[in-house]
Structure formats: structure tokens, C-alpha cells
Design a protein around this motif. Structure first.
Motif, PDB file in Angstrom:
ATOM      1  N   GLY A 477      -1.737  13.075  48.234  1.00  0.00           N
ATOM      2  CA  GLY A 477      -0.688  12.078  48.423  1.00  0.00           C
ATOM      3  C   GLY A 477      -0.851  10.836  47.584  1.00  0.00           C
ATOM      4  O   GLY A 477      -0.027   9.911  47.651  1.00  0.00           O
ATOM      5  N   GLU A 478      -1.899  10.788  46.751  1.00  0.00           N
ATOM      6  CA  GLU A 478      -2.132   9.624  45.894  1.00  0.00           C
ATOM      7  C   GLU A 478      -1.085   9.574  44.779  1.00  0.00           C
ATOM      8  O   GLU A 478      -0.822  10.563  44.101  1.00  0.00           O
ATOM      9  CB  GLU A 478      -3.535   9.714  45.288  1.00  0.00           C
ATOM     10  CG  GLU A 478      -3.826   8.650  44.250  1.00  0.00           C
ATOM     11  CD  GLU A 478      -5.081   8.951  43.434  1.00  0.00           C
ATOM     12  OE1 GLU A 478      -5.380   8.186  42.510  1.00  0.00           O
ATOM     13  OE2 GLU A 478      -5.746   9.983  43.730  1.00  0.00           O
ATOM     14  N   GLU A 479      -0.483   8.407  44.602  1.00  0.00           N
ATOM     15  CA  GLU A 479       0.502   8.250  43.530  1.00  0.00           C
ATOM     16  C   GLU A 479      -0.224   8.006  42.206  1.00  0.00           C
ATOM     17  O   GLU A 479      -1.189   7.241  42.146  1.00  0.00           O
ATOM     18  CB  GLU A 479       1.435   7.076  43.836  1.00  0.00           C
ATOM     19  CG  GLU A 479       2.550   6.925  42.826  1.00  0.00           C
ATOM     20  CD  GLU A 479       3.580   5.874  43.229  1.00  0.00           C
ATOM     21  OE1 GLU A 479       4.409   5.504  42.368  1.00  0.00           O
ATOM     22  OE2 GLU A 479       3.554   5.434  44.397  1.00  0.00           O
ATOM     23  N   ILE A 480       0.229   8.668  41.150  1.00  0.00           N
ATOM     24  CA  ILE A 480      -0.385   8.500  39.838  1.00  0.00           C
ATOM     25  C   ILE A 480       0.650   7.920  38.878  1.00  0.00           C
ATOM     26  O   ILE A 480       1.821   8.285  38.902  1.00  0.00           O
ATOM     27  CB  ILE A 480      -0.939   9.830  39.296  1.00  0.00           C
ATOM     28  CG1 ILE A 480       0.102  10.946  39.403  1.00  0.00           C
ATOM     29  CG2 ILE A 480      -2.190  10.237  40.025  1.00  0.00           C
ATOM     30  CD1 ILE A 480      -0.370  12.276  38.896  1.00  0.00           C
ATOM     31  N   PHE A 707       2.895  20.813  50.947  1.00  0.00           N
ATOM     32  CA  PHE A 707       1.900  21.722  51.520  1.00  0.00           C
ATOM     33  C   PHE A 707       1.443  22.735  50.468  1.00  0.00           C
ATOM     34  O   PHE A 707       0.242  23.039  50.356  1.00  0.00           O
ATOM     35  CB  PHE A 707       2.507  22.446  52.733  1.00  0.00           C
ATOM     36  CG  PHE A 707       1.595  23.453  53.366  1.00  0.00           C
ATOM     37  CD1 PHE A 707       0.608  23.069  54.256  1.00  0.00           C
ATOM     38  CD2 PHE A 707       1.722  24.806  53.064  1.00  0.00           C
ATOM     39  CE1 PHE A 707      -0.243  24.006  54.844  1.00  0.00           C
ATOM     40  CE2 PHE A 707       0.881  25.753  53.642  1.00  0.00           C
ATOM     41  CZ  PHE A 707      -0.104  25.347  54.541  1.00  0.00           C
ATOM     42  N   CYS A 708       2.388  23.265  49.690  1.00  0.00           N
ATOM     43  CA  CYS A 708       2.051  24.235  48.637  1.00  0.00           C
ATOM     44  C   CYS A 708       1.160  23.617  47.568  1.00  0.00           C
ATOM     45  O   CYS A 708       0.361  24.319  46.935  1.00  0.00           O
ATOM     46  CB  CYS A 708       3.327  24.789  48.001  1.00  0.00           C
ATOM     47  SG  CYS A 708       4.295  25.829  49.111  1.00  0.00           S
ATOM     48  N   LEU A 709       1.290  22.300  47.355  1.00  0.00           N
ATOM     49  CA  LEU A 709       0.450  21.625  46.372  1.00  0.00           C
ATOM     50  C   LEU A 709      -1.018  21.670  46.786  1.00  0.00           C
ATOM     51  O   LEU A 709      -1.910  21.685  45.933  1.00  0.00           O
ATOM     52  CB  LEU A 709       0.913  20.168  46.214  1.00  0.00           C
ATOM     53  CG  LEU A 709       0.224  19.317  45.156  1.00  0.00           C
ATOM     54  CD1 LEU A 709       0.386  19.927  43.776  1.00  0.00           C
ATOM     55  CD2 LEU A 709       0.777  17.897  45.180  1.00  0.00           C
ATOM     56  N   LYS A 710      -1.272  21.732  48.089  1.00  0.00           N
ATOM     57  CA  LYS A 710      -2.641  21.745  48.595  1.00  0.00           C
ATOM     58  C   LYS A 710      -3.286  23.134  48.520  1.00  0.00           C
ATOM     59  O   LYS A 710      -4.502  23.261  48.592  1.00  0.00           O
ATOM     60  CB  LYS A 710      -2.672  21.268  50.048  1.00  0.00           C
ATOM     61  CG  LYS A 710      -2.150  19.854  50.253  1.00  0.00           C
ATOM     62  CD  LYS A 710      -2.113  19.510  51.740  1.00  0.00           C
ATOM     63  CE  LYS A 710      -1.492  18.140  51.971  1.00  0.00           C
ATOM     64  NZ  LYS A 710      -1.402  17.826  53.429  1.00  0.00           N
TER      65      LYS A 710
END
Length: 913
Positions: A477-480, A707-710
Motif C-alpha cells: 500500500g506504499e505510494e511510490i 489483493f492480487c498484487l500481494k
């Protein structure tokens, strides 16, 4: 005199072990140092240019003769002339013309180097990518990742058994292909005759490198690729360390340069030459001696960047960065050659400066104003192809932001047009504009890499990240901030990651129930499986590389009023936060389809009104080509107006769903690329699709995407493999892979809902759509059709077309026996006609030559034999006689599911007989 020298004979006698390697080049043992590696390279064409990668020596045939015989230049010239029978100072007669070309043209002039077709580059690239063993061996041998191999289009030339590295010029044209072999005596050679000239590898990418970041100049194509892989801006030049040309100097003006040549004698010589060449123009220069820095030993097999990366795979890039940071800048004044007499160097190259809210330049040593504004860089956006500057335009009475793309720096007219505001004035010329660009590039401002696709991408430090239309985030969830979405096309796609909403467990329970019951299980399995598999379109490329980026197309088809379009509008599009209605496929052009497929690797693109029987043939062909490209994530090219030259690449990575009232059964090439969802009114009866409208699907979909990103690549691979192996004996080839991909989506969807406290059992839906898929693939048969089956079905379709000048004639090219149980094919006349028809009507399946077709036909279960049959019954043209035909069993063909209706064969009647 040059035309009289027999270069091959001369160098053959003077250089030990000289062997031709193609392209007018030869390699051998250097006579000027203790060479053991065939470091000496020579062109066997005038003027006999040579260089040695070992000791760094170079020159033409005169300097070679001078050095080899310990003579001064005049003595060497006279000695060579005497050996060629030429008297110095005496005018030589003009050679007689032979045919249309003079002897001078035939002997003394090298052929003009023409661009190499991009088709050759792509063909070699596809060969490498589609040969896993070869690809793995290259990755292991050279330490390259698949991403860098694909990005730089490395390939494999099968005939020459060499890895290919295409070399592009500043316009994007391929000007040479360097070919590498790890086992051949001559490891790196050029494409062919006339292509051996030294070139910059990375010239087409150099303009995209930020001006405030160093450019590393290394020795060797693979060293450059390793540096790029490590996150460096890198460039190299072909033909060895000593081949850097003075004409390239201006390309590096005002840049920060780091030289990191090999730790050997040739690298030392090359470093000296390149540093002296660039010193007068670069902003700064650092010279890294890899051995002195403790990065390599300098011994054989451990003296270059690739050796460093191979020996220290985990920290080589960090170690090199540390060496660069700690290195002292070179003394550019000491390296610069003495200036010739003349004007002050500052007068020879006009520079600009900023003062009092304006830009100034020198004109005859007098400051001259050329603008009434200044530009404050806000952000530099680095795309795959070029760099964009966002800047604030500030002047007396106006202040606004503007975005400058590469074409705006091409001419003052385009630049002034981009300024827009009537108050902003610029009076400089095109050269001044280039200096202004360099001036701005030297100013510090935030910079970020741009992705033109919404979806999943790999970040150099963060792993897989999600790039949305408003921001980019990691799995945690960290914004880059150094990776953003930027696409100047007008494709209406948005995914706002800032729209997250916490939903109660009851909402997910309602979603699981409503989405699982909106239609019959086979339809639900296909639609929900496709929707939930879309987030893995990009990630399967890494998790399951053997898939070759193949991803199934969803075809929603069936009765009018069965809820096809409503399913897209109430479920598929809202789940991905899309508010646009499905677009009509027959209104799309080839380019708009390409843009749609290139805009995302996550959000499904939905097209309606797929009706091949009512569409124009051109639209049908374009749609078929588009779907085939989408399935395999093909890459297309189109001319670009960004710089007025070259092309831009578009990759067909979007998941695609198609809605219509017809199946693709007539499009044989699409059958095994598609998952069918067959809608009927009966399947919809008693089911409440309107319930979907009450759900916050956009919020549910966004949570599912995150969720799929995890999910790890290993987990994706394990789940997909289990689904694939479970289909053993059910399906094969593409249909098996397609079904496994949808099974992956349903399994991850069930896992997501379980995490949210809801229950969903994917198994009944998986097996329901498997049975439907088997029916779509097998037709009325019990097995998947092969190439011969497809060709016979196509011949049946051909037999229906009566208005062709080369039509199939019943009882001349084919006929049925009197019992209706045998089909006779006279292939001698039928197959040539069929091949012509297949070309004109774009038959999409694998096309066999006639001999191969006959051999494969002989192996089928329905082949009965070859015999003589009375085929010709038209008394006006022929007399009855026995003709050699191929006899096939109709019942067995129908059992295999072949459609023979074009031959006048009815499945029901024939089987009943």
C-alpha cells in the motif's frame, strides 16, 4: 593506388592465422604484441582499416605497412606502390568500364549500408523467446534477465547459430546486427558485407538519458546490457575499445560521462582515446579502472563488467556505484587537446544564461535578450521512447504550467506554438533552443519513469507494483513517486487507487452469491473466471514464462435478449471501475484497436456487436487479426509524429471480451484462443442479474486487484500448474492453457473472498465451463481437431462458394459414393484450388503443402485408401474414365466432429443411414 592493392592477399601474407568472418572482415593474430586470442580485425576493402582489441593499435594499410616494416610514411608509401607495380607521381589511366558499372565501382567502393528489415530482427527475437532451452542458456551464460532480452530484442539466427543483437541508429532504423557465439573462434561478428563500421550501441536511447545523470561508456554489447540491467545509463561502441569516433563528440555535450572499459591493454588505450575525444565537450568525466577499484582482478576471464556481475551477482551494481561516487573527476582541461589558433572558444559555441526573468545569449560578445520569460522545471517524465518536461512558464503578467515533448524542441516554431500564451515571446533560433534544452536539463527537479499502461509493472526496487491513473502503489500500500501513468492517447481508461472504501463482510457475502448466480454455472464460470484472471495477464509472463504471454479471449455470444451486453454493463466493466459502455467492434479501426490493447495490461476491453455475417470483410479480417494479436501479446509498430521520424511500438496486452450473436467457429484460427460463454434465455430464466447493480462492484474490484498484487509469482505458478495438470485427458494445447488460466482466476477469487469472510466454492463453476469449452473445441466430435481435420472442414466451406472462377466442381474434384458413406477427394485438382482460396480468404490455420497433407491424411482414422473412381460425368467436357482419388469414411469424420455440410453431407441423415 588504393584500387590496385589486393587487400586480402596483402594481409594474408602479413598476419598470422588470418581468417575471413563475413562482411568483408577478417580476424587474426596481432603482429604488434604477444597476441593469443585473434585480437586483430581488418577490413579487406579500401583503405584496409584495422584495429587490435588487445593492444589498441589501429590504422589503415599504409600505417600497417609502415609499422610492420619499421618505415616512415613516405618509405612505406613507395614500398607499397612498388609491390603493386605503380610509379608514384605518374598519373594512372582510368579503368575501362565493364557493363553498367565501372571497375572502380566494382572494386574500390564498398557497398552502401542499407537498413536491415525489422522483420529480420523480430524473426530472430521470436526464435530465441520461443526456444526455452536456448533462452535459459543465454540468461545463464551472460547473466541477462528475460526483461532486458525482450526490451532490446535479442534474438537467435538459426542458420548461423548465433545470438543476435540489433544495433539501431538515432532514427530507430536497424543499421547492423551483431552476432555472438560463445563457442566459435570469432565470438562477435557483424551482419554482413558493408555492416562492419563502428557504431554506437544505444544511440537511439541516448536522448532519453537524463542530462543530470551519468552515462557510462563501456566496452562491449553485453557489458552495456548488464549495466542497463543494473540501473545505469549505458552506451558502447562496436569494434573494440579503440573505435570511438570523434564525430560522436557532440552527442555527449554537457553530459556527465563515466568511462569503464576493460581492465586490459586494449581498454587502457580505448580509455585514453575516448577521454581525449570527449574532454572538450562534456560537463564532467570520471574514469573507472576496474582493476584499481578492486572490482576485477585483471586476469583472463575477470576483466570487464560482465565478469564483475557474474562473480558478484548480488552486489556488483552497488560496488560499481560506490567506485563511481568515490572516483575523482578527471581534469578536463588537461585532457583536452590544444585549441587551434583563432577566436576564443566561447565565441565558437554560443551559450545562454538566465538573468532578470529572461534568457540571454552572446552575439559578438554582446549579451542579447531572446525571451521575456523563464522556465522552471517541475518534473521530468521518462517514457519508454523519450523524455517529457513539465515546467512552469513565468513572465511579466503571466504564470502557467506547460508540458514539453521531444517535438517541441525540434524547431523554434513548434516551441513557440507550445508556449501558447500570447505574452510569452521567444526570438532565439533553432540552435539557441538546443542550448536552452541543455540548460534546463542541468537544473535539478523531481523525475520519474512513466508507464503508458494502467496495470501491473515491475519496479526496480519494489517488485510488482500497481500503476493507476492517479498514483502508483506497492503490495503493502506504499505510494511510490518515481513511477507514474502517462499516456497521451485518448483511450478512456481510469483506475483511481485513491477510491478505496472499507466494506463490511456482508457486502462480500452478497457479492459472492450474486456473482455466482446471475446465470447458468457454465456461463458464470467463464465470465467470472475471465474477470478474476485479468490481473494475472501481466504477471503470468514471469510466473509461467512457457505460456509465451498467451491469455484467452472471452466470447459472450448467444440469443438476443439473453443478457449478454447487460452482463458487461452490470458486471464486467463496473468491477474494474469503468463507466464507458462497450464499444462497437465494427466501428473500430486498426489503429484504435491497437491503442485500446496497448493502454492496459489489467482492465478488460469489451467490444460489442460482433456479427461476422453482417460485417464488411475488411472489418472481419481486422477483428480476427486483432484477436490473434491480443491472445499472444503481439507487438505492432506505427509511425510517430513525436520526432517526425521512426516508429512507436504498441503491445497488445489488454484482456479482451467480445460480445455478439455469433460464435467464432467459422474463424478456425480463433477457436482455440477463445473461452466461450454461450448465453441463452433458458440459462437466464429465474436468475436475478439486476441484483448486481445494487453492489459496490468498483470498490470490490479494486480490493480484489490490490489483493492480487500481494500474490507471489511462486503462488501464481503453483495454482496455475495445478489447474493445468488437472485437465490431463480433458483438453490439450491452447484450450488447456486457457482453461487453466480461468481456473487460476476462480481459485484466487475464492481465496480473496475467504479473507473477507465470505464463502465461494470455485470447483462446480470450473468443471461446468470445462465441459462447455470441450463442446466449443470438439464440436460434435469427441476430440480436438488437427490440421488435416481443419483443412477438410475448410474445403467443405470452399465447396459452398459457387461464384469463384476456380470453384470446386462436384463429381470432378469430389463426390460421394452411392451409399453416402464415402467421400472421394481428387486432390490433384482440388488441393491447388483450395490453396488459392485459402490465400485469398485468409485461412488462418496452419497450411500444409500438398505432400504433407497427403501423408497426414493417410494417418487419420477415417482414411480408407486410394482407388480409381468414375469422377467425370459431364459428356460435353469429358468422357467417363477412372480417376485416382483419396477415399474417406464419412461416418468416422462425423464422429470426430467434422462439419461436412458444404459437401452436402447431413450429420443426422448420414449417421442414420
Amino acid at each position: 593506388m588504393l584500387s590496385a592493392i589486393r587487400y586480402a592477399d596483402y594481409y594474408q601474407s602479413a598476419v598470422e592465422g588470418l581468417k575471413p568472418v563475413g562482411g568483408g572482415q577478417a580476424l587474426g593474430i596481432c603482429p604488434f604484441h604477444g597476441d593469443t586470442k585473434n585480437s586483430f580485425s581488418v577490413s579487406l576493402e579500401a583503405p584496409g582499416l584495422w584495429n587490435c582489441k588487445g593492444c589498441g593499435a589501429s590504422g589503415d594499410i599504409f600505417t600497417f605497412h609502415q609499422r610492420a616494416n619499421n618505415m616512415d610514411f613516405k618509405a612505406a608509401l613507395n614500398d607499397l606502390a612498388g609491390k603493386c607495380g605503380i610509379e608514384i607521381g605518374k598519373k594512372q589511366p582510368k579503368p575501362a568500364k565493364s557493363g553498367k558499372k565501372s571497375q572502380k565501382a566494382q572494386r574500390g567502393t564498398a557497398p552502401k549500408k542499407t537498413p536491415i528489415s525489422i522483420d529480420i530482427v523480430d524473426s530472430c527475437h521470436k526464435k530465441l523467446i520461443n526456444t526455452p532451452d536456448l533462452l535459459d542458456r543465454l540468461k545463464q551464460l551472460r547473466g541477462l534477465t528475460e526483461e532486458i532480452i525482450i526490451k532490446h530484442r535479442l534474438g537467435y539466427h538459426e542458420k548461423r547459430s548465433r545470438i543476435t543483437i540489433p544495433i539501431f541508429d538515432e532514427e530507430g532504423a536497424c543499421r547492423n546486427i551483431r552476432m555472438y557465439s560463445s563457442t566459435d573462434e570469432y565470438k562477435m561478428i557483424s551482419w554482413g558485407r558493408g555492416y562492419g563500421e563502428s557504431m554506437l550501441y544505444g544511440l537511439n536511447e541516448l536522448p532519453s538519458y537524463p542530462m543530470d545523470e551519468p552515462v557510462l561508456i563501456c566496452e562491449g554489447e553485453f557489458d552495456r546490457l548488464i549495466l542497463l540491467q543494473g540501473g545505469f545509463n549505458a552506451i558502447t561502441h562496436t569494434n573494440g575499445a579503440d573505435s570511438f569516433k570523434s564525430e560522436w563528440r557532440e552527442l555527449f555535450r554537457e553530459r556527465h560521462v563515466v568511462l569503464c572499459y576493460d581492465a586490459d591493454d586494449g581498454g587502457l588505450v580505448g580509455t585514453g582515446k575516448t577521454s581525449r575525444t570527449l574532454a572538450p565537450v562534456v560537463a564532467s568525466m570520471k574514469i573507472i579502472d576496474l582493476k584499481d577499484a578492486g572490482l576485477v582482478s585483471g586476469e583472463g576471464g575477470d576483466n570487464d563488467i560482465s565478469d564483475l556481475a557474474r562473480r558478484r551477482p548480488d552486489d556488483w551494481a552497488a560496488a560499481l556505484r560506490k567506485a563511481i561516487d568515490e572516483a575523482e573527476p578527471a581534469d578536463l582541461l588537461a585532457l583536452s587537446p590544444a585549441q587551434p589558433p583563432g577566436p576564443d572558444p566561447e565565441d565558437r559555441f554560443v551559450r545562454i544564461w538566465e538573468d532578470g526573468g529572461c534568457y540571454f545569449k552572446n552575439v559578438k560578445n554582446l549579451p542579447t535578450t531572446m525571451s521575456n520569460f523563464t522556465l522552471e522545471p517541475l518534473r521530468r517524465i521518462i517514457t519508454e521512447d523519450y523524455e517529457i518536461l513539465e515546467a512552469r512558464v513565468a513572465g511579466d503578467g503571466f504564470l502557467y504550467s506547460a508540458t514539453f515533448q521531444p517535438q517541441h524542441w525540434a524547431s523554434r516554431l513548434l516551441f513557440k506554438r507550445r508556449l501558447g500564451d500570447l505574452g510569452a515571446a521567444f526570438t532565439g533560433n533553432d540552435d539557441d533552443l538546443q542550448h536552452l534544452k541543455a540548460f534546463l536539463a542541468a537544473q535539478s527537479c523531481p523525475k520519474c519513469r512513466a508507464e503508458k499502461k494502467i496495470g501491473f509493472h515491475q519496479h526496480k526496487d519494489k517488485g510488482w507494483v500497481l500503476v493507476g491513473s492517479d498514483k502508483s502503489i506497492t503490495a503493502s500500500g506504499e505510494e511510490i513517486s518515481d513511477l507514474i501513468y502517462y499516456n497521451e492517447s485518448s483511450v478512456p481508461i481510469k483506475l483511481n487507487l485513491g477510491d478505496r472504501v472499507d466494506l463490511p463482510r456482508e457486502t462480500y457475502e452478497s457479492a459472492a452469491e450474486a456473482m455466482g448466480e446471475f446465470n447458468a454455472p457454465d456461463v458464470v464460470g467463464a465470465v467470472i473466471g475471465f474477470m478474476t484472471a485479468c490481473p494475472f495477464r501481466a504477471r503470468l509472463r514471469v510466473a509461467v514464462p512457457s505460456l509465451n504471454q498467451q491469455f484467452p479471449i472471452l466470447l459472450i455470444w448467444g440469443e438476443r435478449g439473453a443478457g449478454k451486453t447487460k452482463t458487461a454493463e452490470a458486471l464486467i466493466l463496473p468491477f474494474y471501475g469503468q463507466e464507458e459502455a462497450p464499444r462497437k467492434i465494427d466501428e473500430m479501426t486498426k489503429f484504435t484497436l491497437m491503442l485500446s490493447a496497448d493502454a492496459t495490461n489489467l482492465i478488460p476491453q469489451v467490444f460489442d456487436e460482433y456479427k461476422p455475417s453482417k460485417m464488411k470483410q475488411r472489418a472481419v479480417n481486422e477483428t480476427s487479426n486483432f484477436l490473434r494479436s491480443v491472445y499472444g501479446a503481439a507487438v505492432g509498430e506505427r509511425g510517430t509524429s513525436v520526432d517526425g521520424l521512426g516508429t512507436r511500438r504498441y503491445s497488445y496486452t489488454a484482456p479482451v471480451a467480445l460480445i455478439g450473436e455469433q460464435t467464432t467457429a467459422s474463424e478456425s484460427a480463433l477457436v482455440d484462443r477463445i473461452i466461450e460463454a454461450s448465453f441463452t434465455k433458458a440459462g437466464r430464466r429465474g436468475r436475478d442479474i439486476d441484483r448486481l447493480i445494487t453492489l459496490p462492484l468498483a470498490s470490490i474490484g479494486l480490493e480484489y486487484i490490490l489483493f492480487c498484487l500481494k500474490i507471489t509469482d511462486a503462488e501464481i505458478r503453483d495454482v496455475w500448474s495445478r489447474e493445468f495438470l488437472a485437465l490431463d485427458g480433458e483438453l490439450s494445447d491452447r484450450p488447456r492453457a486457457n482453461t487453466a488460466t480461468l481456473g487460476l482466476g476462480l481459485q484466487i477469487w475464492a481465496k480473496f473472498l475467504a479473507e473477507k469472510g465470505a464463502y465461494f466454492n470455485p470447483e462446480p463453476y470450473i468443471w461446468s465451463f470445462i465441459e462447455a469449452q470441450k463442446s466449443a473445441v470438439f464440436g460434435d466430435g469427441t476430440q480436438q481437431k488437427n490440421d488435416v481435420d481443419n483443412i477438410i472442414e475448410a474445403m467443405s466451406s470452399f465447396a459452398l462458394m459457387r461464384n469463384l472462377p476456380y470453384k470446386i466442381v462436384e463429381k470432378q474434384d469430389y463426390r460421394l459414393d452411392d451409399t453416402g458413406s464415402k467421400l472421394y477427394l481428387r486432390l490433384k485438382t482440388l488441393y491447388p484450388k483450395f490453396k488459392k482460396w485459402a490465400r485469398e480468404y485468409e485461412y488462418d490455420r496452419d497450411m500444409l503443402d500438398e505432400l504433407s497433407f497427403q501423408k497426414r491424411l493417410h494417418q487419420t482414422e477415417y482414411f480408407l485408401g486410394k482407388s480409381g473412381v468414375d469422377m467425370f460425368v459431364d459428356d460435353k467436357a469429358f468422357s467417363e474414365r477412372s480417376t485416382k482419388v483419396w477415399t474417406l469414411d464419412i461416418n468416422k469424420m462425423l464422429e470426430a466432429g467434422l462439419d461436412l455440410s458444404g459437401f452436402g453431407i447431413s450429420p443426422i441423415d448420414t449417421l442414420a443411414f
